[in-house]
Design a protein around this motif. Structure first.
Motif, PDB file in Angstrom:
ATOM      1  N   UNK A 182       0.856  -1.189   0.000  1.00  0.00           N
ATOM      2  CA  UNK A 182       0.000   0.000   0.000  1.00  0.00           C
ATOM      3  C   UNK A 182       0.892   1.239   0.000  1.00  0.00           C
ATOM      4  N   UNK A 183       0.454   2.265  -0.724  1.00  0.00           N
ATOM      5  CA  UNK A 183       1.201   3.513  -0.786  1.00  0.00           C
ATOM      6  C   UNK A 183       0.531   4.560   0.089  1.00  0.00           C
ATOM      7  N   UNK A 184       1.330   5.196   0.935  1.00  0.00           N
ATOM      8  CA  UNK A 184       0.804   6.239   1.811  1.00  0.00           C
ATOM      9  C   UNK A 184       0.431   7.461   0.970  1.00  0.00           C
ATOM     10  N   UNK A 185      -0.824   7.898   1.066  1.00  0.00           N
ATOM     11  CA  UNK A 185      -1.270   9.056   0.282  1.00  0.00           C
ATOM     12  C   UNK A 185      -1.084  10.357   1.071  1.00  0.00           C
ATOM     13  N   UNK A 186      -0.781  10.232   2.369  1.00  0.00           N
ATOM     14  CA  UNK A 186      -0.464  11.395   3.207  1.00  0.00           C
ATOM     15  C   UNK A 186       0.660  10.982   4.162  1.00  0.00           C
ATOM     16  N   UNK A 187       1.308  11.937   4.780  1.00  0.00           N
ATOM     17  CA  UNK A 187       2.256  11.611   5.844  1.00  0.00           C
ATOM     18  C   UNK A 187       1.500  10.903   6.964  1.00  0.00           C
ATOM     19  N   UNK A 188       2.074   9.818   7.463  1.00  0.00           N
ATOM     20  CA  UNK A 188       1.384   9.068   8.511  1.00  0.00           C
ATOM     21  C   UNK A 188       2.405   8.446   9.458  1.00  0.00           C
ATOM     22  N   UNK A 189       1.925   7.592  10.331  1.00  0.00           N
ATOM     23  CA  UNK A 189       2.798   6.960  11.316  1.00  0.00           C
ATOM     24  C   UNK A 189       2.371   5.509  11.515  1.00  0.00           C
ATOM     25  N   UNK A 190       3.352   4.606  11.546  1.00  0.00           N
ATOM     26  CA  UNK A 190       3.115   3.189  11.805  1.00  0.00           C
ATOM     27  C   UNK A 190       4.033   2.722  12.920  1.00  0.00           C
ATOM     28  N   UNK A 191       3.453   2.214  13.976  1.00  0.00           N
ATOM     29  CA  UNK A 191       4.217   1.710  15.121  1.00  0.00           C
ATOM     30  C   UNK A 191       5.224   2.734  15.640  1.00  0.00           C
TER      31      UNK A 191
ATOM     32  N   UNK B 230       6.725   4.965  13.871  1.00  0.00           N
ATOM     33  CA  UNK B 230       7.678   5.383  12.839  1.00  0.00           C
ATOM     34  C   UNK B 230       6.993   6.299  11.824  1.00  0.00           C
ATOM     35  N   UNK B 231       7.677   7.366  11.464  1.00  0.00           N
ATOM     36  CA  UNK B 231       7.132   8.314  10.488  1.00  0.00           C
ATOM     37  C   UNK B 231       7.194   7.704   9.094  1.00  0.00           C
ATOM     38  N   UNK B 232       6.069   7.739   8.385  1.00  0.00           N
ATOM     39  CA  UNK B 232       5.979   7.229   7.012  1.00  0.00           C
ATOM     40  C   UNK B 232       5.622   8.401   6.103  1.00  0.00           C
ATOM     41  N   UNK B 233       6.582   8.900   5.312  1.00  0.00           N
ATOM     42  CA  UNK B 233       6.290  10.050   4.439  1.00  0.00           C
ATOM     43  C   UNK B 233       5.297   9.701   3.336  1.00  0.00           C
ATOM     44  N   UNK B 234       4.571  10.693   2.890  1.00  0.00           N
ATOM     45  CA  UNK B 234       3.652  10.539   1.775  1.00  0.00           C
ATOM     46  C   UNK B 234       4.391   9.955   0.566  1.00  0.00           C
ATOM     47  N   UNK B 235       3.767   8.989  -0.101  1.00  0.00           N
ATOM     48  CA  UNK B 235       4.376   8.372  -1.273  1.00  0.00           C
ATOM     49  C   UNK B 235       5.147   7.108  -0.976  1.00  0.00           C
ATOM     50  N   UNK B 236       5.394   6.809   0.297  1.00  0.00           N
ATOM     51  CA  UNK B 236       6.130   5.604   0.676  1.00  0.00           C
ATOM     52  C   UNK B 236       5.277   4.360   0.432  1.00  0.00           C
ATOM     53  N   UNK B 237       5.879   3.328  -0.149  1.00  0.00           N
ATOM     54  CA  UNK B 237       5.200   2.053  -0.342  1.00  0.00           C
ATOM     55  C   UNK B 237       5.522   1.152   0.848  1.00  0.00           C
ATOM     56  N   UNK B 238       4.485   0.701   1.535  1.00  0.00           N
ATOM     57  CA  UNK B 238       4.637  -0.187   2.686  1.00  0.00           C
ATOM     58  C   UNK B 238       4.253  -1.593   2.239  1.00  0.00           C
TER      59      UNK B 238
END
Length: 392
Positions: A232-241, A243-251
């Motif tokens: 899944x690709x983050x469509x906004x800046x977010x946080x997982x556990x 950890x900062x996940x910048x917008x556009x990052x593929x998780x």
């Protein structure tokens, strides 16, 4: 193909009928196809039917994915693969077909969804018309998104189902107790077909509750990892556990491994979001770490009645939430029918160890490198009245 484009299309573009016709040319001389050896442990090679050019083109494009796997420069390799004449021809056949079927659907576009929609393409055309009306725009029935989504549905739907069924046959051959329970469950749930010594109809299989069959399908999907990852690709800046996940990052999430087929990673619960601490995660109980790597359909049966529970534990075969696989229900239906018919008619006996490896080959999906069956026809002579409906 029938599900994607309609029954008419499926009848004229079938890979099944040519395959059956090719085998029929052998008549009673199936044994002669072994040729190279007289050993019963050597594989039999059956003739293959000639399929039409559209299906050939579709399969050709699926195989191109393998050519890019592992390349250090995937973009350049992909451009090179797509420049090959055979790939260009296959691409043109695919594009022309999809555009033609979209044109047919648009030409038939009616007022009510239940009267118009007879295929996946019809559904997409109707949805595009509805969304365009809500957005106050002209519908774009022939966009790149529409064409790519349709082709993605066709190749993903074919490859994932066939791969999962292949793994399922291996698991059942290696787990004779589970196979016998499944056959008993089928005979118990479909007593008329059993007593008449005939193959059950599609309507009988799909219209009857058979918990152990559903459990076998679900356990096959859990263990097989036909699609090894869900991303899944983050469509906004977010946080997982935490950890900062910048917008556009593929998780990327593994479909098997920790939490699925091996013990979960230790997680600091304080790192979880409020949503993670409740809701969907709390609905799924973790698998028993003592046997979670084993093929065990019983893990999906709950309560004294052994009812099937799709939420018995974590499962990522189709993803989760609103973005889960569009073809999930179709895949379950196909697997349910195919596995039921095969197990009904044949015992799946263990194959030689040289032909029973679990090494996968990653193309579009995680196919088993060795997928052979040793079959023995089921001789059915049972007294249905003495068979318990709760036999498992």
């Amino acid at each position: 193909m029938a599900f994607a484009f309609g029954e008419r299309f499926g009848q004229s573009h079938s890979a099944t009928r040519p395959a059956i016709d090719a085998v029929r040319t052998l008549g009673g001389a199936v044994g002669t196809s072994r040729l190279a050896s007289n050993s019963v442990d050597d594989p039999v090679t059956f003739p293959k039917g000639k399929i039409d050019e559209l299906l050939s083109a579709t399969l050709e494009l699926v195989e191109t994915v393998q050519e890019v796997q592992g390349s250090p420069l995937p973009d350049l390799k992909w451009a090179y693969v797509n420049s090959k004449p055979r790939v260009r021809r296959a691409t043109k056949l695919k594009e022309d077909c999809i555009v033609s079927e979209l044109e047919n659907a648009v030409g038939r576009l009616g007022g009510k969804e239940e009267e118009f929609v007879k295929s996946a393409v019809d559904h997409m055309v109707f949805r595009e018309k509805t969304l365009a009306s809500k957005d106050g725009r002209v519908p774009d029935f022939f966009s790149r998104v529409m064409i790519d989504e349709i082709f993605g549905f066709v190749i993903a739907g074919n490859d994932t189902s066939s791969t999962a069924i292949s793994w399922g046959l291996k698991y059942l051959a290696e787990n004779q107790a589970a196979q016998k329970k499944l056959r008993t469950s089928l005979e118990t749930a479909l007593p008329r077909a059993a007593s008449e010594a005939r193959v059950p109809t599609i309507q009988e299989i799909t219209g009857t509750q058979i918990p152990y069959l559903d459990a076998t399908v679900e356990e096959t999907l859990r263990c097989a990892a036909s699609v090894p990852v869900v991303d899944r690709q983050a469509v906004v800046d977010t946080e997982l556990m935490g950890y900062h996940i910048p917008k556009g990052t593929v998780v990327t999430c593994l479909v098997t491994g920790p939490s699925m087929t091996s013990p979960a990673f230790p997680i600091d619960e304080s790192r979880r979001s409020a949503g993670s601490k409740g809701g969907e995660r709390q609905r799924h109980r973790p698998w028993d770490p003592r046997d979670m790597a084993s093929f065990k359909p019983e893990r999906w049966l709950v309560g004294k009645a052994n009812d099937f529970d799709a939420g018995a534990g974590p499962q990522l075969a189709f993803g989760l939430g609103t973005r889960q696989c569009f073809g999930k229900r179709l895949a379950h239906l196909e697997m349910r029918i195919m596995i039921a018919l095969i197990v009904w008619g044949f015992e799946l006996l263990p194959c030689p160890s040289a032909l029973s490896g679990h090494k996968p080959v990653l193309i579009m999906t995680n196919r088993p490198k060795d997928c052979y069956v040793r079959l023995r026809e089921v001789e059915r002579n049972i007294d249905i009245s003495k068979t318990s409906r709760n036999a498992m």
